[in-house]
Design a protein around this motif. Structure first.
Motif, PDB file in Angstrom:
ATOM      1  N   ARG A  21      -3.422   9.816 -14.860  1.00  0.00           N
ATOM      2  CA  ARG A  21      -2.660   8.695 -14.286  1.00  0.00           C
ATOM      3  C   ARG A  21      -3.527   8.031 -13.222  1.00  0.00           C
ATOM      4  N   SER A  22      -4.694   7.584 -13.645  1.00  0.00           N
ATOM      5  CA  SER A  22      -5.715   7.083 -12.729  1.00  0.00           C
ATOM      6  C   SER A  22      -5.314   5.803 -12.001  1.00  0.00           C
ATOM      7  N   ASP A  23      -4.509   4.942 -12.629  1.00  0.00           N
ATOM      8  CA  ASP A  23      -4.056   3.731 -11.938  1.00  0.00           C
ATOM      9  C   ASP A  23      -3.216   4.092 -10.717  1.00  0.00           C
ATOM     10  N   ASP A  24      -2.270   5.010 -10.903  1.00  0.00           N
ATOM     11  CA  ASP A  24      -1.456   5.452  -9.772  1.00  0.00           C
ATOM     12  C   ASP A  24      -2.307   6.196  -8.748  1.00  0.00           C
ATOM     13  N   ALA A  25      -3.264   6.980  -9.233  1.00  0.00           N
ATOM     14  CA  ALA A  25      -4.154   7.707  -8.316  1.00  0.00           C
ATOM     15  C   ALA A  25      -4.918   6.738  -7.427  1.00  0.00           C
ATOM     16  N   ALA A  26      -5.466   5.694  -8.014  1.00  0.00           N
ATOM     17  CA  ALA A  26      -6.227   4.708  -7.245  1.00  0.00           C
ATOM     18  C   ALA A  26      -5.325   4.002  -6.229  1.00  0.00           C
ATOM     19  N   ALA A  27      -4.115   3.696  -6.639  1.00  0.00           N
ATOM     20  CA  ALA A  27      -3.177   3.033  -5.718  1.00  0.00           C
ATOM     21  C   ALA A  27      -2.797   3.965  -4.568  1.00  0.00           C
ATOM     22  N   ILE A  28      -2.580   5.244  -4.855  1.00  0.00           N
ATOM     23  CA  ILE A  28      -2.257   6.229  -3.813  1.00  0.00           C
ATOM     24  C   ILE A  28      -3.399   6.314  -2.813  1.00  0.00           C
ATOM     25  N   LEU A  29      -4.627   6.334  -3.308  1.00  0.00           N
ATOM     26  CA  LEU A  29      -5.786   6.425  -2.420  1.00  0.00           C
ATOM     27  C   LEU A  29      -5.965   5.168  -1.576  1.00  0.00           C
ATOM     28  N   GLY A  30      -5.354   4.076  -2.007  1.00  0.00           N
ATOM     29  CA  GLY A  30      -5.416   2.837  -1.252  1.00  0.00           C
ATOM     30  C   GLY A  30      -4.386   2.725  -0.145  1.00  0.00           C
ATOM     31  N   LEU A  31      -3.487   3.706  -0.053  1.00  0.00           N
ATOM     32  CA  LEU A  31      -2.437   3.641   0.988  1.00  0.00           C
ATOM     33  C   LEU A  31      -3.028   3.869   2.370  1.00  0.00           C
ATOM     34  N   VAL A  63      -5.399  12.183  -0.501  1.00  0.00           N
ATOM     35  CA  VAL A  63      -6.579  12.426  -1.344  1.00  0.00           C
ATOM     36  C   VAL A  63      -6.256  13.510  -2.376  1.00  0.00           C
ATOM     37  N   SER A  64      -5.596  14.554  -1.952  1.00  0.00           N
ATOM     38  CA  SER A  64      -5.231  15.620  -2.883  1.00  0.00           C
ATOM     39  C   SER A  64      -4.259  15.093  -3.945  1.00  0.00           C
ATOM     40  N   GLU A 100       4.869  18.323  -5.577  1.00  0.00           N
ATOM     41  CA  GLU A 100       5.977  18.719  -4.690  1.00  0.00           C
ATOM     42  C   GLU A 100       5.446  19.195  -3.332  1.00  0.00           C
ATOM     43  N   CYS A 101       4.393  19.985  -3.360  1.00  0.00           N
ATOM     44  CA  CYS A 101       3.808  20.484  -2.106  1.00  0.00           C
ATOM     45  C   CYS A 101       3.269  19.322  -1.268  1.00  0.00           C
ATOM     46  N   LEU A 102       2.609  18.380  -1.919  1.00  0.00           N
ATOM     47  CA  LEU A 102       1.996  17.275  -1.183  1.00  0.00           C
ATOM     48  C   LEU A 102       3.030  16.279  -0.675  1.00  0.00           C
ATOM     49  N   ARG A 103       4.131  16.125  -1.361  1.00  0.00           N
ATOM     50  CA  ARG A 103       5.217  15.297  -0.826  1.00  0.00           C
ATOM     51  C   ARG A 103       5.712  15.903   0.487  1.00  0.00           C
ATOM     52  N   ARG A 104       5.798  17.217   0.540  1.00  0.00           N
ATOM     53  CA  ARG A 104       6.228  17.895   1.769  1.00  0.00           C
ATOM     54  C   ARG A 104       5.153  17.798   2.852  1.00  0.00           C
ATOM     55  N   ALA A 105       3.891  17.916   2.449  1.00  0.00           N
ATOM     56  CA  ALA A 105       2.796  17.776   3.417  1.00  0.00           C
ATOM     57  C   ALA A 105       2.821  16.378   4.036  1.00  0.00           C
ATOM     58  N   LEU A 106       3.075  15.371   3.219  1.00  0.00           N
ATOM     59  CA  LEU A 106       3.165  14.003   3.742  1.00  0.00           C
ATOM     60  C   LEU A 106       4.376  13.842   4.659  1.00  0.00           C
ATOM     61  N   PHE A 107       5.468  14.450   4.281  1.00  0.00           N
ATOM     62  CA  PHE A 107       6.705  14.346   5.061  1.00  0.00           C
ATOM     63  C   PHE A 107       6.530  14.949   6.456  1.00  0.00           C
ATOM     64  N   PHE A 108       5.863  16.106   6.537  1.00  0.00           N
ATOM     65  CA  PHE A 108       5.717  16.807   7.815  1.00  0.00           C
ATOM     66  C   PHE A 108       4.410  16.502   8.543  1.00  0.00           C
ATOM     67  N   GLY A 109       3.465  15.888   7.869  1.00  0.00           N
ATOM     68  CA  GLY A 109       2.179  15.581   8.506  1.00  0.00           C
ATOM     69  C   GLY A 109       2.286  14.331   9.362  1.00  0.00           C
ATOM     70  N   ALA A 110       2.119  14.486  10.648  1.00  0.00           N
ATOM     71  CA  ALA A 110       2.307  13.363  11.576  1.00  0.00           C
ATOM     72  C   ALA A 110       1.005  12.681  11.973  1.00  0.00           C
ATOM     73  N   THR A 111      -0.119  13.265  11.611  1.00  0.00           N
ATOM     74  CA  THR A 111      -1.403  12.706  12.046  1.00  0.00           C
ATOM     75  C   THR A 111      -2.078  11.950  10.902  1.00  0.00           C
ATOM     76  N   GLU A 129      -5.087  12.446   9.981  1.00  0.00           N
ATOM     77  CA  GLU A 129      -5.813  13.468   9.215  1.00  0.00           C
ATOM     78  C   GLU A 129      -4.911  14.108   8.166  1.00  0.00           C
ATOM     79  N   SER A 130      -3.714  14.517   8.561  1.00  0.00           N
ATOM     80  CA  SER A 130      -2.821  15.184   7.618  1.00  0.00           C
ATOM     81  C   SER A 130      -2.428  14.252   6.474  1.00  0.00           C
ATOM     82  N   GLN A 131      -2.201  12.984   6.787  1.00  0.00           N
ATOM     83  CA  GLN A 131      -1.846  12.011   5.753  1.00  0.00           C
ATOM     84  C   GLN A 131      -3.015  11.795   4.794  1.00  0.00           C
TER      85      GLN A 131
END
Length: 162
Positions: free
Chosen positions: A152-162, A141-142, A121-132, A134-136
């Motif tokens: 949930r390593s498959d989803d983790a790997a896909a997230i890191l690929g964004l 990564v977190s 939940e915290c990181l969804r908000r960080a992504l929402f408000f992070g405009a740079t 670096e912030s993304q």
């Protein structure tokens, strides 16, 4: 040879140690930085590219262990108690509900505690408000770490690929 496949990682930023640690005593009512109850007036929190992942949709069911590997860095080798750190981050969140950095720090608190739902939940908000970029990167990564720690390593790997 044994490998720790669940090693805790994070992207260090100059702002991660910018939090002012609040002094507490025995009368202080300690608060935790709860992100899912943070009302963000005027915004509907939806991040299609992240929210589409099955692990994110099922985040209330995820379980992870505490990430003790983060503690020496974030808690300055034991000079700060985890409860004091959480209280200080909660104070920061109450001051700036649109600060990606505050949400990122809150996610680190929950990762150290071993709670999977709250850091997402915290990181969804960080992504929402992070405009740079670096912030993304820091938030993704977190988030990848939380998903990996939640098996949930498959989803983790896909997230890191964004």
């Amino acid at each position: 040879t044994q490998f720790d496949l669940y090693l805790s990682t994070m992207v260090p930023t100059p702002r991660q140690h910018s939090i002012k640690i609040v002094a507490i005593d025995s009368t202080t009512k300690l608060r935790e930085p709860v992100c899912d109850s943070q009302d963000i007036e005027g915004f509907t929190l939806h991040i299609p590219v992240v929210d589409a992942f099955p692990a994110i949709r099922e985040r209330r069911e995820l379980v992870m262990g505490e990430e003790a590997g983060l503690m020496p860095v974030m808690l300055e080798d034991g000079r700060i108690r985890l409860s004091q750190y959480g209280h200080s981050v909660s104070f920061e969140l109450s001051r700036g509900r649109r600060s990606w950095n505050s949400y990122n720090l809150a996610a680190l608190y929950w990762r150290m505690k071993g709670n999977a739902f709250e850091p997402i939940e915290c990181l969804r908000r960080a992504l929402f408000f992070g405009a740079t970029k670096e912030s993304q990167t820091v938030a993704l990564v977190s988030l990848g770490n939380v998903l990996h720690q939640s098996l949930r390593s498959d989803d983790a790997a896909a997230i890191l690929g964004l």
